[in-house]
Design an enzyme around this catalytic site. Structure first.
Site, mmCIF file in Angstrom:
data_model
loop_
_atom_site.group_PDB
_atom_site.id
_atom_site.type_symbol
_atom_site.label_atom_id
_atom_site.label_comp_id
_atom_site.label_asym_id
_atom_site.label_seq_id
_atom_site.Cartn_x
_atom_site.Cartn_y
_atom_site.Cartn_z
ATOM 1 C CE1 TYR A 131 -3.923 2.453 0.496
ATOM 2 C CE2 TYR A 131 -2.698 3.197 2.204
ATOM 3 C CZ TYR A 131 -3.646 3.161 1.522
ATOM 4 O OH TYR A 131 -4.652 4.361 1.264
HETATM 5 N N1 NAD Z 1 -9.922 5.916 4.377
HETATM 6 C C1 NAD Z 1 -8.489 6.297 4.445
HETATM 7 O O1 NAD Z 1 -8.273 6.140 5.824
HETATM 8 C C2 NAD Z 1 -7.656 6.726 3.380
HETATM 9 C C3 NAD Z 1 -6.465 7.108 3.952
HETATM 10 C C4 NAD Z 1 -5.580 7.414 2.851
HETATM 11 C C5 NAD Z 1 -5.962 7.299 1.746
HETATM 12 N N2 NAD Z 1 -7.057 6.620 1.078
HETATM 13 C C6 NAD Z 1 -7.380 6.246 -0.249
HETATM 14 O O2 NAD Z 1 -8.407 7.087 -0.508
HETATM 15 C C7 NAD Z 1 -9.363 6.181 -1.624
HETATM 16 C C8 NAD Z 1 -10.472 5.901 -1.220
HETATM 17 O O3 NAD Z 1 -10.621 5.083 -0.214
HETATM 18 P P1 NAD Z 1 -12.040 4.710 0.993
HETATM 19 O O4 NAD Z 1 -11.525 5.108 2.187
HETATM 20 O O5 NAD Z 1 -13.015 5.719 0.340
HETATM 21 O O6 NAD Z 1 -12.179 3.318 0.567
HETATM 22 P P2 NAD Z 1 -13.264 2.445 0.082
HETATM 23 O O7 NAD Z 1 -13.316 1.128 0.394
HETATM 24 O O8 NAD Z 1 -14.598 3.014 1.112
HETATM 25 O O9 NAD Z 1 -13.883 3.069 -1.376
HETATM 26 C C9 NAD Z 1 -13.106 2.557 -2.301
HETATM 27 C C10 NAD Z 1 -13.869 2.121 -3.431
HETATM 28 O O10 NAD Z 1 -12.937 1.913 -4.564
HETATM 29 C C11 NAD Z 1 -13.582 0.853 -5.352
HETATM 30 N N3 NAD Z 1 -12.838 0.095 -5.863
HETATM 31 C C12 NAD Z 1 -11.629 -0.933 -5.507
HETATM 32 N N4 NAD Z 1 -11.001 -1.645 -6.572
HETATM 33 C C13 NAD Z 1 -11.538 -1.057 -7.476
HETATM 34 C C14 NAD Z 1 -11.151 -1.369 -8.832
HETATM 35 N N5 NAD Z 1 -10.262 -2.147 -9.215
HETATM 36 N N6 NAD Z 1 -12.036 -0.743 -10.001
HETATM 37 C C15 NAD Z 1 -13.049 0.293 -9.510
HETATM 38 N N7 NAD Z 1 -13.393 0.569 -8.388
HETATM 39 C C16 NAD Z 1 -12.629 -0.207 -7.383
HETATM 40 C C17 NAD Z 1 -14.434 -0.077 -4.078
HETATM 41 O O11 NAD Z 1 -15.219 -0.723 -4.805
HETATM 42 C C18 NAD Z 1 -14.864 0.893 -3.278
HETATM 43 O O12 NAD Z 1 -16.068 1.367 -3.664
HETATM 44 C C19 NAD Z 1 -8.261 5.033 -1.748
HETATM 45 O O13 NAD Z 1 -7.554 5.230 -2.981
HETATM 46 C C20 NAD Z 1 -7.580 4.799 -0.363
HETATM 47 O O14 NAD Z 1 -6.409 4.236 -0.587
HETATM 48 C C21 NAD Z 1 -8.016 6.246 2.251
#
Ligand code: NAD
Length: 224
Positions: A131
């Site tokens: 990650y």
């Molecule tokens: N939540 C956190 O703490 C956090 C912190 C830093 C960065 N992020 C990043 O923010 C972004 C969103 O994360 P989130 O917390 O909303 O997660 P989440 O799991 O709630 O949402 C992610 C979405 O991406 C979709 N997804 C996954 N693989 C996919 C693919 N191959 N094609 C299309 N869609 C796909 C999933 O179905 C899901 O709906 C991510 O890139 C994550 O790495 C999140």
């Protein structure tokens, strides 16, 4: 009216961003592998993403929020396949959508790309090397892209959130979550709406002199 395409728009930060941009009067198209999205497509499907780009026509704003956490283990215990699958979504997925949607933005002389990295990219979270490394790649590709687009009217920036309360963290172990939250000087995790606010600014005319930049949103965790 501007149009935004948000990958990962069915959940978490993507979903909150969709609501925020709609409130700004932007037409939003969500793309996700999960049901409930306007377009169901996998960001790793190169032909599928190109077909979506051809089908929906030009978009003004691309938000790459689709992402996966990947395995939780020390590097030497991680199967190569899990390493690859994390990069496949987080890095190659972001590359695929940028490649498919940016040409029409360049032609029209206006666009905003907002990629989502993580504080893990800067700090290197233990037991999250795929990650952390994949998000480091998202930062680097956005820096290159921002320079390539600098005089085109299209701005590309990347955000680096600390832990935010979304479904993504539902599978992270409570110990890992507590440790990560403990690194945040504000003493709490972030809310999706707080991140959506930053993305909405980066998706608008209100940002004009930033490209290839990394925006931390971390409750004070970021130190550089
Ligand atoms: N939540 C956190 O703490 C956090 C912190 C830093 C960065 N992020 C990043 O923010 C972004 C969103 O994360 P989130 O917390 O909303 O997660 P989440 O799991 O709630 O949402 C992610 C979405 O991406 C979709 N997804 C996954 N693989 C996919 C693919 N191959 N094609 C299309 N869609 C796909 C999933 O179905 C899901 O709906 C991510 O890139 C994550 O790495 C999140």
């Amino acid at each position: 009216m501007r149009t935004a395409l948000i990958t990962g728009g069915a959940s978490g930060l993507g979903k909150a961003t969709a609501a925020r941009l709609e409130a700004d009067g932007v037409k939003v198209i969500t793309l996700d592998i999960a049901a409930g999205a306007d377009v169901v497509c996998d960001v790793t499907d190169v032909a599928g993403i190109q077909a979506v780009a051809d089908g929906v026509g030009p978009i003004d704003v691309l938000v790459n929020s689709a992402g996966v956490v990947g395995p939780n283990a020390p590097l030497w215990e991680i199967p190569l396949e899990s390493w690859r699958s994390t990069f496949e979504v987080n890095v190659h997925g972001t590359f695929n959508t940028c490649r498919a949607f940016i040409p029409a933005m360049r032609e029209r002389g206006w666009g905003r790309v907002v990629n989502i990295a993580s504080m893990a990219a800067k700090d290197g979270n233990p037991n999250m090397s795929p990650y952390s490394a994949s998000k480091g790649a998202v930062i680097a590709l956005t820096k290159s892209l921002g320079k390539e687009l600098a005089t085109s009217g299209v701005l590309a920036n990347v955000i680096a959130p600390a832990v935010i309360e979304t479904p993504m963290n539902a599978t992270t172990s409570p110990e890992a979550l507590a440790r990560i939250a403990g690194l945040i000087p504000m003493g709490r995790v972030g809310r999706p709406e707080e991140v959506a606010e930053l993305i909405a600014w980066l998706a608008s005319d209100r940002v004009s002199f930033s490209t290839g930049a990394v925006y931390d949103i971390s409750g004070g965790r970021a130190t550089y």
